[in-house]
Design an enzyme around this catalytic site. Structure first.
Site, PDB file in Angstrom:
ATOM      1  N   GLU A  71     -30.800 -17.443  12.453  1.00  0.00           N
ATOM      2  CA  GLU A  71     -30.581 -16.040  12.828  1.00  0.00           C
ATOM      3  C   GLU A  71     -31.729 -15.569  13.712  1.00  0.00           C
ATOM      4  O   GLU A  71     -31.514 -14.946  14.750  1.00  0.00           O
ATOM      5  CB  GLU A  71     -30.454 -15.184  11.572  1.00  0.00           C
ATOM      6  CG  GLU A  71     -30.446 -13.696  11.820  1.00  0.00           C
ATOM      7  CD  GLU A  71     -29.405 -13.236  12.843  1.00  0.00           C
ATOM      8  OE1 GLU A  71     -28.477 -13.996  13.165  1.00  0.00           O
ATOM      9  OE2 GLU A  71     -29.535 -12.115  13.351  1.00  0.00           O
ATOM     10  N   GLU A 130     -30.818 -13.818  22.459  1.00  0.00           N
ATOM     11  CA  GLU A 130     -29.895 -12.833  23.055  1.00  0.00           C
ATOM     12  C   GLU A 130     -30.603 -11.614  23.621  1.00  0.00           C
ATOM     13  O   GLU A 130     -30.038 -10.948  24.490  1.00  0.00           O
ATOM     14  CB  GLU A 130     -28.811 -12.420  22.060  1.00  0.00           C
ATOM     15  CG  GLU A 130     -29.257 -11.643  20.871  1.00  0.00           C
ATOM     16  CD  GLU A 130     -28.059 -11.222  20.017  1.00  0.00           C
ATOM     17  OE1 GLU A 130     -26.957 -11.001  20.536  1.00  0.00           O
ATOM     18  OE2 GLU A 130     -28.241 -11.121  18.805  1.00  0.00           O
ATOM     19  N   HIS A 141     -36.381 -37.097  14.928  1.00  0.00           N
ATOM     20  CA  HIS A 141     -35.223 -37.953  15.252  1.00  0.00           C
ATOM     21  C   HIS A 141     -34.705 -37.632  16.656  1.00  0.00           C
ATOM     22  O   HIS A 141     -33.505 -37.677  16.904  1.00  0.00           O
ATOM     23  CB  HIS A 141     -34.132 -37.742  14.196  1.00  0.00           C
ATOM     24  CG  HIS A 141     -34.582 -38.119  12.828  1.00  0.00           C
ATOM     25  ND1 HIS A 141     -34.731 -39.426  12.403  1.00  0.00           N
ATOM     26  CD2 HIS A 141     -35.013 -37.346  11.804  1.00  0.00           C
ATOM     27  CE1 HIS A 141     -35.181 -39.446  11.164  1.00  0.00           C
ATOM     28  NE2 HIS A 141     -35.360 -38.196  10.772  1.00  0.00           N
ATOM     29  N   LYS A 188     -21.200  -5.650  22.330  1.00  0.00           N
ATOM     30  CA  LYS A 188     -21.424  -5.529  20.887  1.00  0.00           C
ATOM     31  C   LYS A 188     -20.255  -6.097  20.092  1.00  0.00           C
ATOM     32  O   LYS A 188     -20.451  -6.681  19.038  1.00  0.00           O
ATOM     33  CB  LYS A 188     -21.607  -4.055  20.518  1.00  0.00           C
ATOM     34  CG  LYS A 188     -21.822  -3.785  19.031  1.00  0.00           C
ATOM     35  CD  LYS A 188     -23.077  -4.419  18.519  1.00  0.00           C
ATOM     36  CE  LYS A 188     -23.332  -4.119  17.056  1.00  0.00           C
ATOM     37  NZ  LYS A 188     -24.517  -4.834  16.529  1.00  0.00           N
ATOM     38  N   CYS A 239     -14.642  -3.695  25.620  1.00  0.00           N
ATOM     39  CA  CYS A 239     -14.790  -2.562  26.531  1.00  0.00           C
ATOM     40  C   CYS A 239     -14.779  -1.311  25.678  1.00  0.00           C
ATOM     41  O   CYS A 239     -14.380  -1.327  24.522  1.00  0.00           O
ATOM     42  CB  CYS A 239     -13.615  -2.493  27.522  1.00  0.00           C
ATOM     43  SG  CYS A 239     -13.480  -3.931  28.533  1.00  0.00           S
ATOM     44  N   TRP A 282     -16.483  -4.727  30.098  1.00  0.00           N
ATOM     45  CA  TRP A 282     -17.086  -6.059  29.973  1.00  0.00           C
ATOM     46  C   TRP A 282     -16.062  -6.976  30.627  1.00  0.00           C
ATOM     47  O   TRP A 282     -14.979  -7.189  30.078  1.00  0.00           O
ATOM     48  CB  TRP A 282     -17.314  -6.431  28.511  1.00  0.00           C
ATOM     49  CG  TRP A 282     -18.076  -7.704  28.330  1.00  0.00           C
ATOM     50  CD1 TRP A 282     -19.450  -7.858  28.341  1.00  0.00           C
ATOM     51  CD2 TRP A 282     -17.548  -9.018  28.138  1.00  0.00           C
ATOM     52  NE1 TRP A 282     -19.788  -9.175  28.142  1.00  0.00           N
ATOM     53  CE2 TRP A 282     -18.645  -9.915  28.026  1.00  0.00           C
ATOM     54  CE3 TRP A 282     -16.261  -9.536  28.038  1.00  0.00           C
ATOM     55  CZ2 TRP A 282     -18.484 -11.284  27.821  1.00  0.00           C
ATOM     56  CZ3 TRP A 282     -16.094 -10.904  27.831  1.00  0.00           C
ATOM     57  CH2 TRP A 282     -17.206 -11.756  27.736  1.00  0.00           C
ATOM     58  N   LYS A 309     -31.483 -14.044  17.628  1.00  0.00           N
ATOM     59  CA  LYS A 309     -32.071 -12.757  18.039  1.00  0.00           C
ATOM     60  C   LYS A 309     -32.914 -12.931  19.302  1.00  0.00           C
ATOM     61  O   LYS A 309     -32.776 -12.204  20.272  1.00  0.00           O
ATOM     62  CB  LYS A 309     -32.960 -12.185  16.921  1.00  0.00           C
ATOM     63  CG  LYS A 309     -32.255 -11.604  15.740  1.00  0.00           C
ATOM     64  CD  LYS A 309     -31.572 -10.279  15.963  1.00  0.00           C
ATOM     65  CE  LYS A 309     -30.160 -10.346  16.420  1.00  0.00           C
ATOM     66  NZ  LYS A 309     -29.170 -11.057  15.672  1.00  0.00           N
ATOM     67  N   ASN A 328      -8.484  -2.050  26.969  1.00  0.00           N
ATOM     68  CA  ASN A 328      -9.427  -2.979  26.328  1.00  0.00           C
ATOM     69  C   ASN A 328      -8.586  -4.097  25.736  1.00  0.00           C
ATOM     70  O   ASN A 328      -7.717  -3.850  24.899  1.00  0.00           O
ATOM     71  CB  ASN A 328     -10.217  -2.268  25.223  1.00  0.00           C
ATOM     72  CG  ASN A 328     -11.081  -3.245  24.445  1.00  0.00           C
ATOM     73  OD1 ASN A 328     -11.482  -4.276  24.980  1.00  0.00           O
ATOM     74  ND2 ASN A 328     -11.341  -2.951  23.183  1.00  0.00           N
ATOM     75  N   GLY A 329      -8.823  -5.327  26.181  1.00  0.00           N
ATOM     76  CA  GLY A 329      -8.075  -6.468  25.642  1.00  0.00           C
ATOM     77  C   GLY A 329      -7.798  -7.470  26.747  1.00  0.00           C
ATOM     78  O   GLY A 329      -8.374  -7.401  27.826  1.00  0.00           O
ATOM     79  N   ARG A 348     -20.509  -1.447  24.102  1.00  0.00           N
ATOM     80  CA  ARG A 348     -19.352  -2.338  23.993  1.00  0.00           C
ATOM     81  C   ARG A 348     -19.099  -3.108  25.288  1.00  0.00           C
ATOM     82  O   ARG A 348     -18.315  -4.061  25.312  1.00  0.00           O
ATOM     83  CB  ARG A 348     -18.099  -1.544  23.640  1.00  0.00           C
ATOM     84  CG  ARG A 348     -18.154  -0.818  22.313  1.00  0.00           C
ATOM     85  CD  ARG A 348     -16.904  -0.012  22.106  1.00  0.00           C
ATOM     86  NE  ARG A 348     -15.740  -0.868  22.081  1.00  0.00           N
ATOM     87  CZ  ARG A 348     -15.253  -1.426  20.971  1.00  0.00           C
ATOM     88  NH1 ARG A 348     -15.855  -1.198  19.815  1.00  0.00           N
ATOM     89  NH2 ARG A 348     -14.204  -2.205  21.006  1.00  0.00           N
TER      90      ARG A 348
END
Ligand code: AGP
Length: 612
Positions: free
Chosen positions: A485, A492, A508, A607, A2, A80, A489, A104-105, A27
């Protein structure tokens, strides 16, 4: 997870706070809110809603009391969601009695505290945060002393928290306290301010300090004080931001992600050049005790997401060049796998934000067992940077887009310098070999620039996969590492279910998923693996896949007859990750922006992940 803000000073609080929340919105952006006071009304008024900061601003235009327009003190929050759904009621700030706060937490024992402090009847939301407000209010009722109430409250809390608090009888003062979750603060002629991270403070000053854990901050208009929990004064440890002012702005780009992709050549140069002396890697500017490299026998990289993917490249190079095995662990799995850790272990923690709690916990776990710890971090003063024995800072500048780009390539550049330095220190390479290697590293920014110059070609490729729901990215060796990577990208920011696969492994099982028109992105930059790689590409194409091949220019002759190809600039194989990464970042960016998504703030993401 947050964004939190506290401000008291001479400026209009709602402007300062909403501007800062806009900066911090990366965030977390489920909901937003603020509380204002210090105005003529002397009351603390809360304005909050589910939605973005822009929705909060619209609410303020319609509903803000006239007296609050001049308010000069307040707290703000972008959320968030962790506890409780995305609703107006669950948005922060929360108030119980005389206490108004943002958080935040995660408070792990909030249910027990609800019972212990008999809060059931007082709570309106489903959040752990409101419970903290209730506990604070209970202690404040006893002492009528904000600092004592905070000190008593934090002793009851289990979990992580950054709390920013206002008390009804102190309408011009903001208090704060933290454990693990970050808070930075500053004091300037415009007032006192604190925030979850530096990007929100650059408006006022480049001087800041990190609020130490379990230390109470007391912010007044023209002064701020720090106190231990038992009331002793503490001096702030002032730091200076190493970012250019307003480098956290969008600079005219539609999205931060594109800006940050474009900033990679400069970021790599700024990270590498200060650490080269006559072509030999030199970490004296980092005050690195090199016994951390020479006295350790086992290297583990612990990180999350993009940061972890840089470890895969390092692992690949360490085998080839140092003939050393490197463990690469998802930080969230690390300690639960009971890893073998000792004094001969080097744990390398990679993190753009320096606040990812999984990575922070991995560092603490390894340190406790005697390991040496080295951080590769982008944010000075961050929790992981402070926890590690030594730190190499990437000089990428602030990275705002949730999708990490310039952090990846600058982290890689530090790993390349480490490889060359270790090879030199261990006598595996002589000076000429080291200089040859670092000369190629110094060419990677130009190679990235060349990819940036073919963005239109990549944009056309992006248009071909807009409608895909599933997609494979296939390659071998270092290409497979780079594709993990690239695949993250695309996932997301475009929500396409992309999967990176070692191309030799498809037959396989997973090749069963290839149907007519399944998009496949293939990467071929490793000359020794080209033949086998191409036969894997032909296998999927013969089953109907629509393939685009990103291939090193020198290896591409004749392939344009057979495939839709994108040529990548030539570097020695082990450096091709840099141009390949940039090409795959652009691919993801254009798919997302052409789909009309908010590229910088993808759904469900934040983020910085400060919850386990
Ligand atoms: C990368 O694009 C993602 N946003 C995410 O995987 C990120 O890399 C991860 O959360 C680690 O973050 P950090 O580098 O700040 O520790």
């Amino acid at each position: 997870m947050c964004g939190i803000i506290g401000y008291t000073g001479s400026e209009t609080a709602q402007e300062v706070i909403t501007d800062a929340l806009t900066t911090l919105e990366y965030r977390g952006y489920d909901s937003a809110g603020l509380a204002l006071s210090g105005s003529k009304s002397r009351s603390i008024d809360i304005y909050k809603c589910a939605g973005r900061v822009s929705d909060l601003k619209s609410m303020l235009e319609k509903k803000m009391k006239p007296a609050d327009r001049e308010a000069t003190c307040g707290v703000g929050h972008t959320r968030w969601a962790t506890h409780g759904g995305v609703t107006d009621t669950n948005a922060h700030p929360h108030r119980v009695g005389t206490v108004t706060l943002v958080h935040n937490g995660i408070i792990e024992n909030y249910r027990e505290l609800t019972d212990e402090f008999r809060l059931k009847g007082k709570l309106k939301s489903e959040t752990d945060t409101e419970v903290v407000a209730g506990v604070l209010d209970s202690f404040y009722a006893e002492s009528e002393d904000p600092k004592k109430a905070i000190a008593e409250t934090v002793k009851e809390l289990k979990g992580t928290f950054a709390l920013v608090v206002m008390f009804a009888n102190y309408p011009d003062v903001v208090f704060a306290v933290r454990n693990v979750s970050p808070i930075v603060a500053t004091q300037s002629p415009q007032g006192s301010m604190l925030a979850s991270d530096l990007t929100a403070l650059t408006r006022f000053t480049d001087r800041y300090f990190v609020l130490p854990e379990y230390t109470i901050a007391e912010l007044h208009r023209s002064a701020l004080y720090l106190w231990t929990l038992n009331g002793k004064p503490v001096e702030p440890e002032w730091l200076t931001m190493d970012w250019e002012k307003n480098s956290a702005d969008k600079g005219g780009y539609p999205f931060y992600m594109e800006k940050e992709i474009d900033e990679q050549p400069e970021g790599i140069r700024k990270t590498v050049e200060p650490r080269l002396k006559d072509g030999i890697p030199d970490f004296s500017c980092d005050e690195l005790d090199e016994s951390i490299l020479t006295d350790t026998e086992e290297i583990t990289v612990a990180a999350c997401g993009t940061a972890m993917h840089t470890g895969l490249v390092f692992q690949n190079l360490a085998r080839k060049i140092l003939h050393t095995e490197v463990n690469v662990c998802l930080a969230s799995e690390y300690m639960y796998g009971e890893p073998v850790v000792g004094e001969k272990t080097l744990l390398i923690a990679v993190s753009q934000s320096g606040e990812t709690i999984d990575t922070l916990e991995a560092v603490k776990y390894a340190k406790k067992r005697g390991a040496r710890t080295l951080g590769i971090i982008n944010v000075r003063g961050s929790s992981i940077a402070r926890e590690c024995e030594s730190v190499l800072f990437t000089n990428a500048g602030p990275e705002i887009a949730v999708a990490s780009t310039k952090a990846y390539t600058t982290q890689l550049s530090l790993f390349y310098l480490l490889i060359a330095r270790i090879a030199y220190l261990k006598g595996i390479w002589d000076e000429d070999k080291v200089r040859d290697f670092t000369a190629h590293l110094c060419r990677t920014p130009d190679a990235v620039d060349e990819v940036l110059n073919i963005r239109k070609d990549i944009h056309i490729i992006a248009r071909n996969i807009l409608e895909a729901s599933d997609l494979f990215m296939i390659g071998r060796g270092l290409d497979y590492a780079a594709l993990q990577e690239g695949s993250l990208k695309l996932k997301e920011v475009s929500y396409i279910h992309s999967e990176a696969y070692a191309s030799g492994e498809l037959k396989h099982g997973p090749i069963a998923l290839i149907t007519e028109e399944t998009p496949v992105v293939a990467l071929a930059t490793q000359e020794s693996l080209l033949k086998k790689g191409l036969s894997n590409v032909r296998e999927v194409r013969s089953r109907g896949a629509s393939v685009v091949l990103f291939v090193k220019n020198a290896m591409s002759e004749g392939l344009e007859q057979e495939f839709n190809i994108v040529r990548l600039p030539d570097l020695p194989d082990e450096f091709m990750v840099f141009p390949a990464a940039c090409a795959l970042q652009l691919l993801a960016y254009y798919v997302s922006s052409d789909k009309g998504f908010d590229v910088d703030k993808p759904r469900n993401l934040a983020k910085v992940v400060t919850v386990e």
